[in-house]
Design a protein around this motif. Structure first.
Motif: not given
Length: 234
Positions: A80-84, A65-70, A219-223
């Motif tokens: 905040x939202x979780x990575x999962x 996962x490309x982890x985004x900010x927040x 991109x940030x948020x994509x996996x």
């Protein structure tokens, strides 16, 4: 595999709820109702249904996962939202982050439900390296940069720690842009290391874990799922 364990791994049912479903006659094995949770089955050969829906094991999953900010790397829901929450996969709650990134840190985050694989990467004795790119509040160049590179290579004493950091590699990409490669995972380590050097991290991004780099196409948020070759790196 026990039937009740199979049910708990292929449905939202806990072990206790699986037993209730069995007693209620909601589960069938090869077309025949079954009520014994201790019944041994072969997940690859036996056909199991719950409320007439066929069940199958998901298998182990390995994601990048490309982890985004927040975004938080926690199981609990918070501010905040979780990575999962960014992953559109079945039984997402079973996935765990392989190490964590702070809410204000971006970059490579691995997710898996394979506990042994996770341990091979995160166990301190493995010393799996991680590479970060940091934007600094103050410029670091010339003699000051050379001194910082030498101090990082020797190990830094961080406030509150009883031992210095392991030798690490600092490379300056510009007056305020640095790349830091470390082989341990202390609390807020990268930020504290630059603080020990008299500077402050403004932005932080993890580029790599061990030999595995973040896919530049994400991109940030994509996996995406890891390839077999990538999984075998650890």
């Amino acid at each position: 595999m026990r039937l009740d364990r199979f049910l708990s791994e292929t449905t939202p049912l806990t072990r206790s709820l699986a037993k209730r479903a069995l007693k209620a006659g909601e589960v069938a094995l090869n077309g025949e109702p079954v009520k014994q949770g201790a019944r041994q089955i072969d997940p690859e050969k036996d056909a199991v249904t719950w409320q007439d829906e066929p069940l199958a094991l998901l298998g182990k999953r390995y994601l990048m996962l490309h982890k985004p900010l927040e975004v938080e790397c926690t199981a609990r829901r918070g501010l905040y939202p979780r990575a999962i929450d960014l992953l559109d996969v079945p039984e997402v709650e079973r996935l765990q982050p392989v190490g964590r990134l702070d809410v204000d840190t971006t970059g490579l985050l691995l997710m898996t439900d394979d506990g042994q694989w996770l341990h091979r990467i995160t166990a301190p004795k493995r010393r799996c390296g991680k590479v970060y790119r940091a934007t600094l509040a103050e410029p670091l160049e010339g003699e000051a940069a050379a001194n910082a590179i030498a101090r990082v290579a020797e190990g830094l004493w961080l406030d509150g720690d009883e031992t210095p950091t392991r030798p690490a590699t600092l490379r300056m990409l510009g007056p305020r842009e640095a790349e830091l490669a470390i082989s341990e995972g202390r609390y807020h380590q990268v930020k504290r290391m630059f603080a020990a050097l008299g500077n402050r991290v403004v932005d932080l991004h993890r580029r790599a874990i061990g030999p595995l780099e973040l896919d530049a196409d994400l991109a940030p948020g994509e996996w995406r799922a890891l390839t077999e070759d990538e999984i075998a790196l650890f």
